[in-house]
Design a protein around this motif. Structure first.
Motif, PDB file in Angstrom:
ATOM      1  N   TYR A  19       0.861  -1.176   0.000  1.00 39.07           N
ATOM      2  CA  TYR A  19       0.000   0.000   0.000  1.00 39.07           C
ATOM      3  C   TYR A  19       0.902   1.231   0.000  1.00 39.07           C
ATOM      4  CZ  TYR A  19      -3.273   3.633   1.413  1.00 39.07           C
ATOM      5  OH  TYR A  19      -4.009   4.790   1.469  1.00 39.07           O
ATOM      6  N   ASP A  46      -1.963  -5.423  -4.262  1.00 43.27           N
ATOM      7  CA  ASP A  46      -1.879  -3.986  -4.042  1.00 43.27           C
ATOM      8  C   ASP A  46      -3.199  -3.455  -3.494  1.00 43.27           C
ATOM      9  OD1 ASP A  46      -0.262  -1.431  -4.547  1.00 43.27           O
ATOM     10  OD2 ASP A  46      -2.192  -0.987  -5.487  1.00 43.27           O
ATOM     11  N   SER A  49      -3.012   1.378  -4.050  1.00 45.93           N
ATOM     12  CA  SER A  49      -1.953   2.400  -3.957  1.00 45.93           C
ATOM     13  C   SER A  49      -2.184   3.514  -4.974  1.00 45.93           C
ATOM     14  CB  SER A  49      -0.586   1.766  -4.198  1.00 45.93           C
ATOM     15  OG  SER A  49      -0.283   0.818  -3.185  1.00 45.93           O
ATOM     16  N   ALA A  54       2.810   0.038  -7.513  1.00 48.55           N
ATOM     17  CA  ALA A  54       2.431  -1.217  -8.169  1.00 48.55           C
ATOM     18  C   ALA A  54       2.900  -1.221  -9.621  1.00 48.55           C
ATOM     19  CB  ALA A  54       0.915  -1.404  -8.093  1.00 48.55           C
ATOM     20  N   GLU A  55       2.737  -0.100 -10.301  1.00 44.24           N
ATOM     21  CA  GLU A  55       3.181  -0.005 -11.693  1.00 44.24           C
ATOM     22  C   GLU A  55       4.702  -0.126 -11.785  1.00 44.24           C
ATOM     23  OE1 GLU A  55      -0.788   1.711 -11.266  1.00 44.24           O
ATOM     24  OE2 GLU A  55       1.102   2.031 -10.185  1.00 44.24           O
ATOM     25  N   LEU A  66      -0.054  -9.579 -10.568  1.00 47.25           N
ATOM     26  CA  LEU A  66      -0.617  -8.448  -9.844  1.00 47.25           C
ATOM     27  C   LEU A  66      -2.085  -8.691  -9.535  1.00 47.25           C
ATOM     28  CD1 LEU A  66      -0.496  -5.523  -8.747  1.00 47.25           C
ATOM     29  CD2 LEU A  66      -1.065  -4.742 -11.062  1.00 47.25           C
ATOM     30  N   ARG A  68      -4.889  -6.381  -7.992  1.00 42.84           N
ATOM     31  CA  ARG A  68      -5.117  -4.994  -7.623  1.00 42.84           C
ATOM     32  C   ARG A  68      -6.488  -4.871  -6.951  1.00 42.84           C
ATOM     33  NH1 ARG A  68      -2.654  -0.420  -9.767  1.00 42.84           N
ATOM     34  NH2 ARG A  68      -1.943  -1.554 -11.620  1.00 42.84           N
ATOM     35  N   SER A  70      -9.377  -2.432  -5.289  1.00 36.28           N
ATOM     36  CA  SER A  70      -9.809  -1.087  -5.675  1.00 36.28           C
ATOM     37  C   SER A  70      -9.711  -0.069  -4.548  1.00 36.28           C
ATOM     38  CB  SER A  70     -11.257  -1.132  -6.192  1.00 36.28           C
ATOM     39  OG  SER A  70     -12.113  -1.643  -5.185  1.00 36.28           O
TER      40      SER A  70
END
Length: 361
Positions: A19, A46, A49, A54-55, A66, A68, A70
């Motif tokens: 995070y 993630d 974040s 993350a990217e 990944l 992700r 929300s």
């Protein structure tokens, strides 16, 4: 003569919870990748974040899977999503602000293989600097808090693996099937004490937790999470205070046997009175009251969690709970008088537990 067939080592997955981890999460993933072919997949979960971390991980390590989320539902939810998605029999759970030192993962795997433990935890060393042990595993205190073993000690070479009663969840090697069968991390907790409740539940269900002190993981304290983390200076965050008070009550309600609660009721009441006094001193009275209100308004949900836990338990509370020392966040008390009073209170509770554990469940 037919050659002896050796069982292939179990597939190992790594789940990194992030995070807004910034560069720390990159260092975490890199430290895992440095352990060569031991890790067959890395999953980044993630928690919504917004800092591009993350990217950045996906750009630097495109082989990473990944997941992700929300929003930020908390580390318990993220770890559970990672455990469900992982393909390995064993899963390394790592927070974004940790990084493995050389041979750490190898030693964790060796310890798990030798002991069959459902959870193996490393020695955590605080950063910046490498001069302070955060813990060598933990133990659940009978008043519903968490004792960090060997906390604030100077690092040494570390002893052999040893059984411990609890964990902090910054970095763990977990038997995936055992963790999921136990229900994973309790997502009601959001933040703080989710590791206390999970470790205590695993122990009461009969699983071993072992600490491998020679497996060293660096835990970068940094600034932590705004409104939640406390680093020994400044104001203690109100949301952290609320969650610690509520989640302590929730842990006791879920995990402790009714006979234990009855036997230690005087100590619990005394501890709650001390908590109330602290709440009055710090302006936390609304937070303290909010914790109790939550427990009553969510009574049905709490009873369901309790029934599920108590129906499956295999160990007694007296086999798992500890009586000393009373753990408190470093820097919580700045008054010498309060520090001395707290130490005396800790000795009183320890003496009480020595007597009470005989009659506790």
């Amino acid at each position: 003569m037919e050659a002896v067939r050796r069982e292939a080592p179990p597939m190992l997955s790594a789940v990194v919870v992030n995070y807004n981890g910034g560069k720390r999460v990159l260092r975490c993933v890199e430290s895992i990748r440095r352990h060569g072919g031991m890790v067959e997949e890395i999953i980044l979960v993630d928690n919504g974040s917004q800092d591009g971390s993350a990217e950045a991980v996906m750009a630097a390590f495109p082989e990473t899977r990944l997941i992700r989320l929300s929003d930020n539902p908390g580390p318990a939810v993220a770890r559970n999503r990672g455990l469900v998605a992982a393909r390995g029999r064993l899963v390394l759970l790592a927070d974004a602000d940790t990084r493995l030192t050389e041979r750490a993962l190898e030693l964790l795997l060796q310890t798990q293989s030798a002991t069959g433990a459902a959870i193996v935890c490393p020695r955590l060393i605080l950063a910046p600097g490498t001069g302070t042990v955060q813990c060598d595993g933990a133990a659940p205190h009978f008043v519903g808090t968490l004792i960090l073993r060997n906390a604030n000690a100077a690092p040494d070479i570390g002893g052999p693996p040893r059984d411990v009663g609890g964990i902090i969840s910054a970095c763990l090697l977990v038997d995936r099937a055992a963790a999921l069968d136990a229900g994973g991390f309790n997502e009601t907790f959001f933040f703080y004490f989710e590791d206390l409740e999970f470790g205590l539940r695993m122990r009461l269900l009969g699983h071993r937790i072992v600490c491998a002190p020679r497996a060293v993981v660096i835990h970068d304290r940094g600034t932590g999470y705004a409104g939640l983390s406390f680093r020994g200076t400044g104001n203690y965050p109100r949301q952290r205070a609320y969650l610690s008070m509520r989640n302590r009550l929730l842990t006791i309600a879920i995990c402790f046997h009714w006979r234990t609660i009855l036997v230690i009721a005087p100590a619990l009441l005394l501890y709650e009175l001390a908590t109330l006094v602290l709440a009055l001193m710090r302006g936390w009275l609304p937070l303290w009251a909010r914790g109790w209100v939550w427990m009553f308004t969510h009574g049905r949900e709490v009873r369901q969690m309790r029934r599920s836990m108590q129906a499956r338990r295999k160990l007694r509370d007296s086999e798992v709970l500890a009586g000393s020392p009373l753990p408190l966040a470093q820097g919580l008390f700045k008054s010498r008088m309060l520090t001395v009073a707290t130490e005396a209170f800790s000795r009183l509770l320890a003496a009480y537990w020595r007597l009470a554990r005989v009659a506790a469940y």
